[in-house]
Design a protein around this motif. Structure first.
Motif, PDB file in Angstrom:
ATOM      1  N   PRO B 247       2.135  24.894  66.204  1.00  0.00           N
ATOM      2  CA  PRO B 247       3.065  26.004  66.969  1.00  0.00           C
ATOM      3  C   PRO B 247       3.795  26.666  66.113  1.00  0.00           C
ATOM      4  O   PRO B 247       4.246  26.492  64.938  1.00  0.00           O
ATOM      5  CB  PRO B 247       3.931  24.442  67.543  1.00  0.00           C
ATOM      6  CG  PRO B 247       3.235  23.183  67.465  1.00  0.00           C
ATOM      7  CD  PRO B 247       2.185  23.384  66.420  1.00  0.00           C
ATOM      8  N   PRO B 248       4.372  27.650  66.708  1.00  0.00           N
ATOM      9  CA  PRO B 248       4.821  28.699  65.741  1.00  0.00           C
ATOM     10  C   PRO B 248       5.916  28.164  65.107  1.00  0.00           C
ATOM     11  O   PRO B 248       6.151  28.781  63.947  1.00  0.00           O
ATOM     12  CB  PRO B 248       5.419  29.665  66.964  1.00  0.00           C
ATOM     13  CG  PRO B 248       5.251  29.111  68.048  1.00  0.00           C
ATOM     14  CD  PRO B 248       4.325  28.196  68.252  1.00  0.00           C
ATOM     15  N   GLU B 249       7.025  27.219  65.485  1.00  0.00           N
ATOM     16  CA  GLU B 249       8.098  26.911  64.870  1.00  0.00           C
ATOM     17  C   GLU B 249       7.542  26.031  63.505  1.00  0.00           C
ATOM     18  O   GLU B 249       8.274  25.874  62.480  1.00  0.00           O
ATOM     19  CB  GLU B 249       8.961  25.868  65.521  1.00  0.00           C
ATOM     20  CG  GLU B 249       8.206  24.453  66.065  1.00  0.00           C
ATOM     21  CD  GLU B 249       7.482  24.575  67.573  1.00  0.00           C
ATOM     22  OE1 GLU B 249       7.219  25.768  67.845  1.00  0.00           O
ATOM     23  OE2 GLU B 249       7.351  23.561  68.181  1.00  0.00           O
ATOM     24  N   TYR B 250       6.389  25.741  63.289  1.00  0.00           N
ATOM     25  CA  TYR B 250       5.949  24.969  62.037  1.00  0.00           C
ATOM     26  C   TYR B 250       5.451  26.162  61.102  1.00  0.00           C
ATOM     27  O   TYR B 250       5.142  25.928  59.891  1.00  0.00           O
ATOM     28  CB  TYR B 250       4.622  24.083  62.519  1.00  0.00           C
ATOM     29  CG  TYR B 250       5.288  22.972  62.945  1.00  0.00           C
ATOM     30  CD1 TYR B 250       5.882  21.931  62.349  1.00  0.00           C
ATOM     31  CD2 TYR B 250       5.178  22.746  64.399  1.00  0.00           C
ATOM     32  CE1 TYR B 250       6.144  20.665  62.902  1.00  0.00           C
ATOM     33  CE2 TYR B 250       5.716  21.526  64.962  1.00  0.00           C
ATOM     34  CZ  TYR B 250       5.960  20.642  64.225  1.00  0.00           C
ATOM     35  OH  TYR B 250       6.475  19.541  64.719  1.00  0.00           O
ATOM     36  N   LEU B 251       5.074  27.318  61.648  1.00  0.00           N
ATOM     37  CA  LEU B 251       4.656  28.242  60.677  1.00  0.00           C
ATOM     38  C   LEU B 251       6.027  28.945  59.897  1.00  0.00           C
ATOM     39  O   LEU B 251       7.182  29.129  60.428  1.00  0.00           O
ATOM     40  CB  LEU B 251       4.262  29.705  61.520  1.00  0.00           C
ATOM     41  CG  LEU B 251       2.725  29.280  62.066  1.00  0.00           C
ATOM     42  CD1 LEU B 251       2.477  30.496  62.973  1.00  0.00           C
ATOM     43  CD2 LEU B 251       1.853  28.981  61.168  1.00  0.00           C
ATOM     44  N   LEU B 252       5.695  29.156  58.686  1.00  0.00           N
ATOM     45  CA  LEU B 252       6.743  29.749  57.778  1.00  0.00           C
ATOM     46  C   LEU B 252       7.026  31.288  58.134  1.00  0.00           C
ATOM     47  O   LEU B 252       6.455  31.929  57.896  1.00  0.00           O
ATOM     48  CB  LEU B 252       6.381  29.311  56.314  1.00  0.00           C
ATOM     49  CG  LEU B 252       6.213  28.097  55.849  1.00  0.00           C
ATOM     50  CD1 LEU B 252       6.015  27.970  54.412  1.00  0.00           C
ATOM     51  CD2 LEU B 252       7.393  27.114  56.517  1.00  0.00           C
ATOM     52  N   THR B 253       8.384  31.553  57.899  1.00  0.00           N
ATOM     53  CA  THR B 253       8.564  32.887  58.023  1.00  0.00           C
ATOM     54  C   THR B 253       8.299  33.710  56.604  1.00  0.00           C
ATOM     55  O   THR B 253       8.122  32.695  55.513  1.00  0.00           O
ATOM     56  CB  THR B 253      10.139  33.169  58.151  1.00  0.00           C
ATOM     57  OG1 THR B 253      11.093  32.607  57.140  1.00  0.00           O
ATOM     58  CG2 THR B 253      10.380  32.424  59.655  1.00  0.00           C
ATOM     59  N   GLU B 254       8.839  34.795  56.657  1.00  0.00           N
ATOM     60  CA  GLU B 254       8.416  35.341  55.068  1.00  0.00           C
ATOM     61  C   GLU B 254       9.179  34.994  54.202  1.00  0.00           C
ATOM     62  O   GLU B 254       8.752  34.829  52.984  1.00  0.00           O
ATOM     63  CB  GLU B 254       8.511  37.106  55.296  1.00  0.00           C
ATOM     64  CG  GLU B 254       7.901  37.982  54.575  1.00  0.00           C
ATOM     65  CD  GLU B 254       6.433  37.536  54.510  1.00  0.00           C
ATOM     66  OE1 GLU B 254       5.999  37.774  53.256  1.00  0.00           O
ATOM     67  OE2 GLU B 254       5.789  37.319  55.626  1.00  0.00           O
ATOM     68  N   GLU B 255      10.665  34.824  54.348  1.00  0.00           N
ATOM     69  CA  GLU B 255      11.396  34.418  53.385  1.00  0.00           C
ATOM     70  C   GLU B 255      11.297  32.776  52.921  1.00  0.00           C
ATOM     71  O   GLU B 255      11.131  32.871  51.637  1.00  0.00           O
ATOM     72  CB  GLU B 255      12.957  34.286  54.025  1.00  0.00           C
ATOM     73  CG  GLU B 255      13.555  35.710  54.149  1.00  0.00           C
ATOM     74  CD  GLU B 255      13.254  36.014  55.632  1.00  0.00           C
ATOM     75  OE1 GLU B 255      13.648  35.291  56.632  1.00  0.00           O
ATOM     76  OE2 GLU B 255      12.674  37.128  55.939  1.00  0.00           O
ATOM     77  N   GLU B 256      10.859  31.987  54.100  1.00  0.00           N
ATOM     78  CA  GLU B 256      10.692  30.685  53.581  1.00  0.00           C
ATOM     79  C   GLU B 256       9.082  30.743  52.818  1.00  0.00           C
ATOM     80  O   GLU B 256       9.040  29.937  51.826  1.00  0.00           O
ATOM     81  CB  GLU B 256      10.158  29.852  54.878  1.00  0.00           C
ATOM     82  CG  GLU B 256      11.509  29.700  55.510  1.00  0.00           C
ATOM     83  CD  GLU B 256      11.324  28.744  57.026  1.00  0.00           C
ATOM     84  OE1 GLU B 256      12.128  28.210  57.252  1.00  0.00           O
ATOM     85  OE2 GLU B 256      10.332  28.946  57.686  1.00  0.00           O
ATOM     86  N   ARG B 257       8.391  31.557  52.975  1.00  0.00           N
ATOM     87  CA  ARG B 257       7.128  31.662  52.297  1.00  0.00           C
ATOM     88  C   ARG B 257       7.535  32.089  50.993  1.00  0.00           C
ATOM     89  O   ARG B 257       6.780  31.494  49.747  1.00  0.00           O
ATOM     90  CB  ARG B 257       6.297  32.672  53.079  1.00  0.00           C
ATOM     91  CG  ARG B 257       4.839  32.703  52.643  1.00  0.00           C
ATOM     92  CD  ARG B 257       4.221  34.134  53.174  1.00  0.00           C
ATOM     93  NE  ARG B 257       2.839  34.206  52.850  1.00  0.00           N
ATOM     94  CZ  ARG B 257       1.829  33.689  53.270  1.00  0.00           C
ATOM     95  NH1 ARG B 257       1.822  33.000  54.332  1.00  0.00           N
ATOM     96  NH2 ARG B 257       0.594  33.800  52.698  1.00  0.00           N
ATOM     97  N   LEU B 258       8.294  32.951  50.572  1.00  0.00           N
ATOM     98  CA  LEU B 258       8.589  33.580  49.416  1.00  0.00           C
ATOM     99  C   LEU B 258       9.273  32.362  48.513  1.00  0.00           C
ATOM    100  O   LEU B 258       8.731  32.075  47.200  1.00  0.00           O
ATOM    101  CB  LEU B 258       9.455  34.710  49.205  1.00  0.00           C
ATOM    102  CG  LEU B 258       8.942  36.023  49.527  1.00  0.00           C
ATOM    103  CD1 LEU B 258       9.920  37.165  49.765  1.00  0.00           C
ATOM    104  CD2 LEU B 258       7.991  36.261  48.541  1.00  0.00           C
ATOM    105  N   VAL B 259      10.259  31.799  49.271  1.00  0.00           N
ATOM    106  CA  VAL B 259      10.852  30.423  48.442  1.00  0.00           C
ATOM    107  C   VAL B 259       9.417  29.367  48.277  1.00  0.00           C
ATOM    108  O   VAL B 259       9.693  29.052  47.032  1.00  0.00           O
ATOM    109  CB  VAL B 259      11.864  29.824  49.599  1.00  0.00           C
ATOM    110  CG1 VAL B 259      12.309  28.541  48.953  1.00  0.00           C
ATOM    111  CG2 VAL B 259      13.001  30.684  49.474  1.00  0.00           C
TER     112      VAL B 259
END
Lengths: 407, 677
Positions: B247-259
């Protein structure tokens, strides 16, 4: 909490500041507080010169930062803190060093002369400037204690007690510098370690010196004048189980003695009976009494100077322990003109100057001696003396604050 | 249930030739036709009968010949078998129902002796004889009334000796003489017994023997293992984020991904990046598969698989309960004074009875007197040798110090303390009057005069050998000196000062004497040799006790002021405490020191004792002796006092207590004496 509300006050009108609360940093120490007071005084009086102050919070000297002190003493930091300030007692200045031939066992000074007893079997009279005036030789053994009895103009009476079980009463004329042995007091069955003279010696014709004691026999003696050369005790105070190490007169009716049997006893001089017994846990080496604060100070073999109230009924209560020495305290002496100050000498080669309002740390450590300190004394003329096993008698000049004198 | 089956497979009548009595005997053994007996009267009464007795009692013989078959087989037939003639036996008409049965039971007086014969399906009424027979059999008696089971027996041969023998053959000689073979056999047995080859039979063990059924069970066996099973760590189950299409809420956003990328591998919340794929087919191969499997294997391999049963013993519990040293005050704790002046090692010290003075003897050929409370050396006396031992007279009315060096024991008057005592001591010594007859003594007594007298010398006792130790008796008139010598009985001498007499109390040499001591109260004398301490009664002149110290070499000894306890220090680092009332073996053995003990001492008033050793330390122990005989002394080490420097491998050489205060003096090889308070 970084700021404290404080109010400064002093007894000395010369240095009084406005009675308004100040907010000062809690971490301030004595030096900073002293600067604050000096600033205030300068603002008030342009010609004020820098003076070092000491500060008392509820009767205790401030020695650490203000916040630490209040935490240790359990004082609330919410209220306005009342801080008393007094002019700092300046360090005693070394004055003279008088060399002896042997260990100095005792010293007693009055306003003009210094009398010392020594292990070379003599007593010596010195001027306050450190000039040897007279050597009192007559004992066949070590002189353990000396005392001035009376002074009539140029003629003085003095006493020397010795290991040879006698006390000699001497008459000394300071002008002609003539010395005459007047009496020999016998009666002790051991070495005479300590003597004390009655405070009323100037009035009583038959001067009474209260004598004392052999480290083997539990008694003390009091003598009166006889016509012969030899005198016998007027009275023997028996009761101590072991050597009596120190005696003194509280007033003309009461005698106080400290002994190796861990007790201090108060005797009635008229009847010779024990009035009060103060029981400690260690051997007492020396006691001193201050008529100003009516306390006894005792030096014992466990490094502490203890203060006692001789009048209290529950006599064995220690009012205060002054702890800083690392060896036996061999001598204690109250200041003659200050109710809080006393000086103590110890086997750790130190002489310490105490203020009873600061019982953890002394005001000053005087480390002039290279060996055991055996005796200390003060004079009214601002002189502090100490003698010891390094054969040297040191004198120090101290300046009493005007306000403290007679306080 | 009212039926009893007596089984038998034999056809009826096969034994009909037998007489009635004999035949009826066999009924008990079960030989008979298949009969079903129904008792209808008493549930305890069992009915038995035989077809034979029937036959006799009945006119018609309706014996059934079907044999041992279940009668149910004939349920559907009108007959129930065949008689002897082969004719069918027909079932009698029975129309009795339960009620009739009940009425019959109530009304028919013979109901109790009526049995139902299954094979003929008829009711039979037992005769009196038959009932009697049944009763007898029930009692276990013989069926025949007339059978006597106790008939008198008749011998085949008479037991009486007849006049005429059966044979007239004379008896063999061998019947008169003992058998040689038997004699040989017996002598062999006797020999075997003597040699111990034959042993008496072991008495049978009467105790029942049990064995532990589970003794051999291995705790690691299946049962044990099940008990202690630790399951392997479980893998975390995959969640939504592991899905190929989360589900989309489990996908990381760009910032979270960078972190996530910047974080360390350990700090990451997820070990992977959740990714979305349009379909399962599009999911690529998992690149870390091998790695993760390997880590899982490592987890399994390294995880703890067994529970270890650890016995948790609190080390505190193992320490015996002793009072805290704090509660045992006062005892010396700190070094207060150092008495400096000697230039060589100080062998021996002794305090004056008043506690004001201290005397010390040193290897620099001097004896020094010290003022205790200031550390002042009041007097120094040169003597002609290294001082081995000094002892202050314990009597406060006498001012004498015994000093021993080389072959001399010197009695000194130090002239310290009360003048009266000093002068009376001198008088005591000069008041001596020589006895009329001069006896030969082991030592020569000499009175010092002139210069020596002024120095304090009073009496000189010249011994034949080097003296090691002097010790005073508590009253102060006697003193004893020790001259260790392995080959002579002249090792210990007892001197009386007032009479200037010397005695040798021992006739025999019991070993090298180390030290001696007087009992503080009673006339006992303690002599320590290398390994033993002997206690002699001086009045009875006999050995009272011999204490085994278990030490290799005793160095020093001290007697408790109460007199019932004793401590011994030894060169093998031990201190033995003896309770003389308890045993001749040490009550306690203390091994506190690291090196050889040199001196031990008891305090006169306080429950303290101290030991000094070559490791430079003085150990003070609390040694409470109770008046109560039931209570053993309490020994608690309270303080290790250090201060002496170790010089030439020697530390503390002597210890002694202050007579009144809880202070201890120690003298050391570093030329100093130290006071601990």
């Amino acid at each position: 909490m970084s700021q404290l509300q404080t109010r400064f006050f002093t007894d000395n009108k010369k240095y009084s500041v406005d009675d308004v609360p100040f907010s000062i940093p809690a971490a301030s120490e004595v030096q900073e507080l002293s600067n604050v007071i000096n600033k205030l005084l300068e603002a008030k009086n342009g010609s004020h010169s820098q003076i070092e102050f000491d500060f008392l919070v509820r009767g205790q000297f401030l020695r650490t930062s203000l916040s630490n002190h209040m935490e240790a003493e359990g004082i609330s930091t919410e209220d306005v803190v009342e801080i008393e300030y007094v002019e700092r007692f300046t360090a005693p200045q070394p004055e003279e060093c008088m060399m002896h031939d042997d260990w100095i066992s005792s010293v007693e000074a009055d306003s003009e002369w210094i009398l010392t007893g020594s292990y070379d079997k003599t007593a010596r009279i010195w001027s306050l400037e450190g000039k040897a005036v007279m050597t009192v030789a007559g004992h066949t053994d070590v002189v353990k204690d000396v005392a001035w009895v009376r002074r009539d103009g140029l003629t003085s009476l003095l006493l020397t007690a010795s290991l040879d079980q006698t006390i000699l009463l001497w008459e000394w004329n300071s002008e002609r510098n003539k010395l005459k042995a007047r009496h020999c007091c016998r009666g002790h069955a051991g070495s005479v370690d300590t003597i004390a003279t009655d405070p009323t010696r100037t009035k009583v014709t038959g001067e009474e010196e209260e004598v004392e004691e052999p480290p083997s026999r539990p008694r003390k003696k009091q003598k009166t004048e006889q016509l012969g050369l030899t005198r016998t005790p007027l009275m023997t105070l028996s009761g101590h189980n072991e050597a009596v190490s120190s005696v003194l007169w509280l007033d003309s009716e009461e005698i106080c003695s400290a002994s190796w049997d861990h007790t201090i006893r108060l005797w009635d001089a008229e009847t010779g009976s024990v009035k009060t017994t103060l029981t400690g846990s260690k051997v007492f080496n020396h006691i001193s009494y201050s008529p100003l604060c009516r306390r006894l100070a005792s030096g014992s073999t466990d490094r502490h100077v203890r203060l006692w109230d001789p009048r209290s009924k529950d006599g064995s209560l220690v009012l205060l322990s002054l702890t800083s020495h690392s060896g036996w305290v061999t001598a204690v002496k109250w200041a003659p003109s200050h109710e809080h100050q006393l000086v103590s000498g110890s086997l750790d080669n130190l002489v310490k100057l105490w203020d009873t309002r600061s019982c953890k740390t002394p005001l000053y450590d005087v480390s002039a001696h290279e060996d055991k300190v055996l005796c200390v004394d003060w004079t009214d003329s601002r002189l502090m003396l100490s003698g010891g096993a390094d054969n040297k008698l040191y004198t120090y000049r101290y300046t009493a604050c005007e306000t403290d004198a007679g306080a | 249930m009212g039926t009893v089956c007596v089984g038998g497979v034999y056809p009826a009548g096969c034994e009909k030739k037998r007489d009635t009595a004999a035949h009826s005997l066999l009924i008990g053994s079960g030989r008979g036709v298949f009969i079903e007996i129904t008792h209808r009267c008493s549930p305890t009464l069992k009915w038995l009968t035989t077809s034979e007795s029937f036959q006799l009692s009945r006119v018609c013989d309706i014996r059934n010949t079907v044999g041992n078959v279940p009668m149910e087989w004939y349920q559907d037939y009108p007959h129930i078998g065949y008689n002897l003639d082969g004719k069918k036996i027909f079932k009698p008409i029975r129309n009795k129902d339960e009620l009739d049965e009940f009425l019959d039971k109530m009304e028919n007086p013979d109901y109790w002796r009526t049995v139902h014969d299954k094979t003929t399906a008829s009711d039979i009424r037992l005769t009196d004889e038959q009932v009697d027979l049944v009763h007898r059999l029930q009692k276990g008696q013989f069926g025949d009334v007339n059978f006597n089971e106790y008939e008198p027996s008749v011998d085949f041969f008479t037991n009486e000796v007849m006049i005429h023998p059966v044979t007239n053959r004379p008896q063999d000689k061998r019947s008169f003489i003992p058998s040689l073979i038997e004699k040989e056999k017996v002598s062999k047995l006797v020999h075997a017994i003597k040699m111990g080859w034959i042993k008496p039979r072991k008495p049978k063990e009467t105790t029942p023997q049990y064995y532990d059924l589970w003794a051999k069970e291995d705790p690691n066996a299946i049962l044990g293992r099940h008990k202690m099973h630790v399951p392997a760590p479980k893998m975390r189950l995959p969640g939504h984020e592991e899905s190929y299409n989360p589900p989309p809420e489990y996908l990381l956003t760009e910032e979270e991904r960078l972190v996530w990328e910047q974080q360390d591998a350990e700090d990451r919340k997820l070990p992977f990046l959740p990714q979305k794929h349009s379909c399962l087919r599009a999911v690529p191969a998992f690149s870390r598969f091998i790695h993760e499997r390997f880590e899982r294997c490592l987890d399994l391999y390294l995880c703890p698989r067994q529970r270890k049963m650890r016995v948790n013993v609190n080390p505190e519990d193992l320490i015996p309960k002793l009072p805290k040293p704090k509660d045992l005050q006062p005892f010396p704790t700190t070094m207060s004074l150092v008495y400096r002046g000697h230039t060589s090692l100080v062998r021996s010290i002794s305090a004056s009875p008043t506690g004001q003075w201290l005397v010390s003897g040193s290897d620099d050929f001097t004896v020094r007197f010290w003022e205790v409370n200031t550390g002042r050396c009041m007097k120094t006396l040169e003597v002609g040798g290294a001082v081995k031992s000094v002892a202050w007279n314990p009597n406060p009315a006498v001012c004498l110090v015994a000093v021993c060096f080389e072959r001399t024991v010197l009695l000194l008057n130090p002239s310290l303390g009360d003048r009266l005592v000093v002068s009376s001591t001198d008088q005591l010594i000069t008041a001596y009057e020589p006895p009329e007859e001069d006896k030969e003594q082991a030592v020569t007594w000499a009175l010092s005069e002139g210069l020596e007298h002024n120095m304090g010398h009073r009496l000189t006792l010249t011994h034949p050998k080097a003296v090691k130790q002097v010790v005073w008796h508590g009253k102060g008139d006697y003193l004893s000196s020790v001259m260790p010598d392995n080959s002579s009985n002249l090792q210990v001498l007892i001197h009386q000062v007032s009479k200037r007499r010397t005695q040798n109390p021992f006739r025999k040499n019991k070993g090298l004497v180390q030290c001696v001591s007087f009992h503080p109260l009673r006339p006992y004398f303690f002599v320590a040799t290398q390994r033993y301490v002997r206690v002699y009664n001086l009045i009875k002149q006999e050995l009272t006790k011999k204490l085994m110290t278990n030490c290799k070499w005793i160095s020093s000894m001290a007697i408790h002021p109460g007199g019932d306890n004793l401590i011994c220090g030894s060169y093998d680092c031990r201190l033995a405490w003896f309770d003389l009332d308890l045993s001749t073996k040490p009550y306690k053995m203390l091994r506190h020191h690291k090196k050889a003990l040199r001196g031990v001492a008891y305090h006169r008033n306080y429950p303290l004792f101290a030991s000094g050793a070559d490791d430079g330390s003085v150990i003070v122990c609390h040694g409470m002796v109770y008046n109560d005989l039931l209570q053993n002394p309490l020994i608690v080490p309270v303080k290790v006092l250090k201060g002496h420097q170790i010089t030439h491998d020697l530390g503390v050489l002597d210890v002694t207590f202050h007579p009144t205060q809880p202070w201890v003096f120690s003298s050391g090889a570093d030329t100093t004496i130290r006071l601990f308070t």
